[in-house]
Motif scaffolding. Structure first.
Motif, PDB file in Angstrom:
ATOM      1  N   GLU A 168       0.887  -1.225  -0.104  1.00 22.77           N
ATOM      2  CA  GLU A 168       0.106  -0.285  -0.002  1.00 22.77           C
ATOM      3  C   GLU A 168       0.925   1.240  -0.028  1.00 22.77           C
ATOM      4  O   GLU A 168       0.357   2.346  -0.616  1.00 22.77           O
ATOM      5  N   ASN A 169       2.133   1.136   0.760  1.00 17.80           N
ATOM      6  CA  ASN A 169       2.886   2.200   0.590  1.00 17.80           C
ATOM      7  C   ASN A 169       3.534   2.717  -0.701  1.00 17.80           C
ATOM      8  O   ASN A 169       3.611   3.859  -1.159  1.00 17.80           O
ATOM      9  N   THR A 172       0.663   4.088  -2.863  1.00 17.76           N
ATOM     10  CA  THR A 172       0.452   5.526  -2.213  1.00 17.76           C
ATOM     11  C   THR A 172       1.861   6.330  -2.764  1.00 17.76           C
ATOM     12  O   THR A 172       1.441   7.500  -3.377  1.00 17.76           O
ATOM     13  N   ARG A 173       3.069   6.192  -2.512  1.00 18.62           N
ATOM     14  CA  ARG A 173       4.003   6.715  -3.121  1.00 18.62           C
ATOM     15  C   ARG A 173       3.984   6.953  -4.643  1.00 18.62           C
ATOM     16  O   ARG A 173       4.330   8.278  -5.060  1.00 18.62           O
ATOM     17  N   ARG A 202      -7.827  -0.106  -6.089  1.00 21.59           N
ATOM     18  CA  ARG A 202      -7.727   1.410  -6.689  1.00 21.59           C
ATOM     19  C   ARG A 202      -8.329   1.539  -7.918  1.00 21.59           C
ATOM     20  O   ARG A 202      -8.180   2.765  -8.601  1.00 21.59           O
ATOM     21  N   GLU A 299       4.228   5.933   4.621  1.00 16.79           N
ATOM     22  CA  GLU A 299       3.518   7.303   4.748  1.00 16.79           C
ATOM     23  C   GLU A 299       2.403   7.310   5.886  1.00 16.79           C
ATOM     24  O   GLU A 299       1.767   5.986   6.335  1.00 16.79           O
ATOM     25  N   VAL A 302      -0.870   5.226   5.483  1.00 13.12           N
ATOM     26  CA  VAL A 302      -0.894   3.894   4.862  1.00 13.12           C
ATOM     27  C   VAL A 302      -1.608   2.671   5.711  1.00 13.12           C
ATOM     28  O   VAL A 302      -2.401   1.895   5.240  1.00 13.12           O
ATOM     29  N   ASN A 305      -5.288   2.948   6.208  1.00 18.02           N
ATOM     30  CA  ASN A 305      -5.937   2.841   5.171  1.00 18.02           C
ATOM     31  C   ASN A 305      -5.993   1.137   4.892  1.00 18.02           C
ATOM     32  O   ASN A 305      -6.930   0.429   4.333  1.00 18.02           O
TER      33      ASN A 305
END
Length: 349
Positions: A168-169, A172-173, A202, A299, A302, A305
């Motif tokens: 997920e990180n 996200t990044r 997503r 983050e 993260v 989420n």
């Protein structure tokens, strides 16, 4: 009032080396939660690449006994209890933590930036810079013990924290959004299989790289297309055809990742199981306006989420095999054979 024993079973890492450096003992003193900490009775703990890498000193850029042979780039302190993937129950709290937390089922956020109420930078990793979850009990800042409401078993939940938060990180990044074409290397591993599910959540189109015998399972997880790790990616997918590469492998195939990325494509990396040294033609990087993201520290949003995805049923656990804590040698051997899909989990209670 919960009556706690004085000692516990745990696995001690005594130094860098092979599995003989892991010692299972049943006479380790149970830790005491300090201010702002909680004591967790561990029920299940997943096995990860970082456990192996830390044990063998892989993070060192010098020799395996170097002062930088830990996750954070500092010397590791021995003995150390490893284990970053932890599901358990809060059984005691330190000062500053509401006693109502006792009894909560929790997952531990493995990227630790709160220690004794102070923010630390760079963060620690659970089971590396501090003792982790290969034990009957462990302590962590209350901030990093996330309660959740789920019908999944503790073993299933223990498959999530490290791999899924890493995935997920990376997403996200790299700012993955609906409609992106996402290429995932090492897609049958813990992080890769998590990235498939989270990218699909997503709204992305997912192309997974793996061994052909694992194609059916990855398609079942949600991959739209699977390609062999032995294939030429440019010939198979086409140049400039991918928006985002999620890479866990690196190695000899690495230049192909940049060739298949579209102009202004994004590359995120959080592993190098295929080899850490790669060839970069810097012209590809700047002429295509590519963005590179090294992904280690989570983050801030993260892990919360991830908990939301678990509670909403957007992702599912993938447990390959379980071992009792005392059989950690066998568990790590099975992990290193790389014949499994998903997570290997140690059971503690």
């Amino acid at each position: 009032m919960i009556t706690l024993p004085i000692t516990m079973s745990a696995v001690l890492l005594k130094g860098h080396g092979d599995t003989e450096m892991l010692e299972y003992r049943d006479d380790i003193t149970i830790p005491t939660p300090q201010e702002n900490e909680v004591l967790i009775r561990v029920s299940a703990a997943g096995v990860n690449n970082t456990d192996i890498n830390t044990r063998i000193g892989w993070y060192s850029k010098g020799d395996n006994d170097s002062d930088d042979a830990s996750w954070s780039g500092n010397a590791l302190q021995f003995p150390r209890i490893q284990g970053a993937d932890v599901c358990g129950e809060i059984v005691a709290v330190g000062n500053g933590v509401n006693s109502s937390r006792i009894g909560q089922r929790v997952l531990i956020e493995p990227c630790i930036n709160d220690v004794n109420g102070e923010t630390i930078n760079p963060p620690w990793y659970f089971g590396s810079e501090c003792d982790g979850g290969f034990a009957e009990y462990t302590v962590v800042s209350s901030k990093h013990a996330h309660s959740l409401n789920s019908s999944l078993t503790d073993i299933e939940l223990a498959s999530f924290p490290c791999s899924y938060s890493t995935a997920e990180n990376m997403l996200t990044r790299a700012a993955v959004i609906k409609g992106d074409r996402v290429l995932i290397s090492g897609a049958s591993g813990g992080v890769g299989s998590a990235a498939i599910q989270l990218a699909k959540a997503r709204g992305a189109t997912v192309i997974a790289i793996t061994n052909p015998e694992k194609n059916a399972l990855l398609l079942e997880l949600g991959a739209d297309q699977v390609v062999s790790r032995h294939t030429n990616l440019v010939e198979n997918l086409g140049a400039n055809s991918i928006d985002v590469v999620i890479d866990l492998v690196a190695g000899e195939q690495w230049p192909q990742f940049l060739d298949v990325l579209r102009p202004k494509g994004r590359y995120a990396v959080s592993g190098a199981i295929g080899g850490a040294m790669v060839n970069l033609d810097i012209r590809t990087l700047y002429l295509k306006d590519l963005s590179f993201f090294g992904c280690t520290v989570l983050e801030p949003e993260v892990f919360a989420n991830l908990i939301h995805h678990i509670e909403q049923g957007n992702i599912k656990p993938l447990v390959a095999k379980t071992f009792p804590l005392a059989e950690i040698h066998q568990a790590q051997q099975a992990f290193q054979e790389k014949s499994h899909v998903g997570k290997i989990v140690l059971t503690v209670k």
